[in-house]
Design a protein around this motif. Structure first.
Motif, PDB file in Angstrom:
ATOM      1  N   UNK A 198       5.497   5.872   3.445  1.00 30.43           N
ATOM      2  CA  UNK A 198       4.513   5.325   4.371  1.00 30.43           C
ATOM      3  C   UNK A 198       3.105   5.766   3.987  1.00 30.43           C
ATOM      4  N   UNK A 199       2.171   4.810   3.969  1.00 28.65           N
ATOM      5  CA  UNK A 199       0.752   5.123   3.897  1.00 28.65           C
ATOM      6  C   UNK A 199       0.187   5.041   5.309  1.00 28.65           C
ATOM      7  N   UNK A 200      -0.811   5.874   5.601  1.00 28.47           N
ATOM      8  CA  UNK A 200      -1.300   5.905   6.974  1.00 28.47           C
ATOM      9  C   UNK A 200      -2.766   6.328   7.039  1.00 28.47           C
ATOM     10  N   UNK A 201      -3.376   5.987   8.143  1.00 32.21           N
ATOM     11  CA  UNK A 201      -4.706   6.495   8.507  1.00 32.21           C
ATOM     12  C   UNK A 201      -4.621   7.000   9.938  1.00 32.21           C
ATOM     13  N   UNK A 202      -4.819   8.302  10.134  1.00 28.99           N
ATOM     14  CA  UNK A 202      -4.681   8.899  11.446  1.00 28.99           C
ATOM     15  C   UNK A 202      -6.019   9.112  12.124  1.00 28.99           C
ATOM     16  N   UNK A 203      -6.075   8.820  13.433  1.00 23.71           N
ATOM     17  CA  UNK A 203      -7.300   8.993  14.211  1.00 23.71           C
ATOM     18  C   UNK A 203      -6.968   9.608  15.572  1.00 23.71           C
ATOM     19  N   UNK A 217      -7.095   3.841  -2.470  1.00 27.03           N
ATOM     20  CA  UNK A 217      -6.461   3.597  -3.767  1.00 27.03           C
ATOM     21  C   UNK A 217      -6.224   4.909  -4.513  1.00 27.03           C
ATOM     22  N   UNK A 218      -5.062   4.999  -5.127  1.00 24.40           N
ATOM     23  CA  UNK A 218      -4.725   6.188  -5.904  1.00 24.40           C
ATOM     24  C   UNK A 218      -3.990   7.251  -5.128  1.00 24.40           C
ATOM     25  N   UNK A 219      -3.978   7.156  -3.791  1.00 28.68           N
ATOM     26  CA  UNK A 219      -3.256   8.137  -2.984  1.00 28.68           C
ATOM     27  C   UNK A 219      -1.820   7.674  -2.774  1.00 28.68           C
ATOM     28  N   UNK A 220      -0.899   8.605  -2.917  1.00 26.82           N
ATOM     29  CA  UNK A 220       0.517   8.281  -2.768  1.00 26.82           C
ATOM     30  C   UNK A 220       0.919   8.276  -1.294  1.00 26.82           C
ATOM     31  N   UNK A 221       1.894   7.467  -0.926  1.00 29.16           N
ATOM     32  CA  UNK A 221       2.447   7.532   0.429  1.00 29.16           C
ATOM     33  C   UNK A 221       3.252   8.812   0.609  1.00 29.16           C
ATOM     34  N   UNK A 222       3.541   9.147   1.848  1.00 29.00           N
ATOM     35  CA  UNK A 222       4.457  10.253   2.094  1.00 29.00           C
ATOM     36  C   UNK A 222       5.853   9.670   2.287  1.00 29.00           C
ATOM     37  N   UNK A 223       6.856  10.398   1.836  1.00 26.78           N
ATOM     38  CA  UNK A 223       8.241   9.938   1.924  1.00 26.78           C
ATOM     39  C   UNK A 223       9.051  10.957   2.708  1.00 26.78           C
ATOM     40  N   UNK A 224       9.847  10.475   3.654  1.00 23.80           N
ATOM     41  CA  UNK A 224      10.606  11.375   4.522  1.00 23.80           C
ATOM     42  C   UNK A 224      11.804  10.632   5.103  1.00 23.80           C
TER      43      UNK A 224
END
Length: 301
Positions: A198-203, A217-224
């Motif tokens: 999952x890619x995300x933007x937290x606020x 761009x260039x940032x990896x998603x987190x996997x869980x």
């Protein structure tokens, strides 16, 4: 054992600015404190529990507060001159309001690895408001259970009102997370036991302040693994509404984010929102990407 809070020497605060030193008493270790409002109850006994609300500050900057949220509980023990706010607890009464002052210089002598925002010459303040004095852990647990139920209602009301006020088209699911689906996705379903990337933007919900993002761009998603408690509960229940390729937003009440622990904004019971994209869904944990600058583990290309 019932979970209680014992304030460490690395945290302290006050709603009040420090007064002159002549207004303060001093513990054997050198901590200064002042009863700014005297309660009418009897003095606490060793072994009892204080039910308190608190605010923590360094100089005039607030670190954390429980005001407006759940109280915390701490057992009153007979402690020696350890330069800890706990030295003051046994002098308190139900209804007392007290400010405790600690010097960072003295704390550094005990622990040189203090947080970087604590610097020489700073003062730490702890303001405590004693709401009640309890005799045993059973009484503490009963109040905690009642307070937690009330806190959940308050947390949920914040998100309910936000959704209504902003006219957001989102579905309320599970225990209280709202899910706005922009694209449901057309690949494998994100379900409990699956490994999701999952890619995300937290606020922060109420201010809109962004605290973290992997959308660039260039940032990896987190996997869980989904549904096993490795992420906050609002993610576990919200992401199940998507499939691979899905995009949307989760609106999560405080009790389904970090609860009574400090959230990304530094406060307990913070409501959060996340723009998310389900990049992939796997049956097993995917292998990490091979660093092109390093040879494969088996030596083969």
């Amino acid at each position: 054992m019932t979970k209680t809070l014992l304030f460490s020497t690395a945290i302290a605060a006050s709603l009040f600015a420090a007064c002159g030193s002549t207004d303060y008493s001093k513990t054997p270790s050198g901590i200064t404190y002042k009863i700014v409002e005297k309660g009418s109850g009897p003095q606490v006994k060793i072994g009892q529990f204080l039910q308190v609300h608190y605010t923590q500050k360094i100089n005039d900057s607030t670190l954390m507060t429980s005001e407006g949220g759940m109280p915390v509980f701490t057992r009153v023990d007979s402690v020696g001159p350890v330069y800890n706010a706990a030295e003051v607890f046994r002098f308190l009464h139900k209804g007392d309001s007290v400010v405790v002052v600690q010097d960072v210089d003295s704390l550094m002598k005990q622990n040189p690895m203090l947080p970087p925002f604590m610097k020489k010459g700073d003062k730490l303040y702890l303001h405590l408001r004693v709401a009640d004095v309890l005799d045993n852990e059973q009484q503490v647990q009963a109040i905690q259970d009642k307070e937690m139920a009330g806190q959940k209602d308050r947390d949920q009301a914040i998100v309910d009102e936000y959704i209504k006020k902003n006219n957001i088209s989102a579905n309320k699911i599970g225990k209280g997370t709202y899910v706005k689906i922009d694209e449901a996705g057309s690949g494998a379903k994100a379900d409990s036991g699956k490994y999701v990337s999952v890619k995300y933007r937290g606020k922060l919900l109420l201010t809109g302040k962004e605290f973290e993002s992997t959308m660039e761009p260039g940032k990896d998603p987190i996997t869980f693994p989904l549904g096993v408690g490795q992420v906050i509960p609002g993610w576990d229940e919200g992401i199940r509404q998507f499939s691979k390729g899905g995009k949307g937003t989760l609106y999560i009440p405080g009790f389904l984010s970090y609860g009574s622990r400090p959230g990304p904004g530094g406060q307990p019971n913070e409501a959060l929102m996340f723009d998310i994209e389900v990049v992939d869904v796997h049956d097993t944990m995917p292998q990490p990407k091979q660093n092109p600058m390093m040879p494969p583990v088996d030596g083969k290309q």
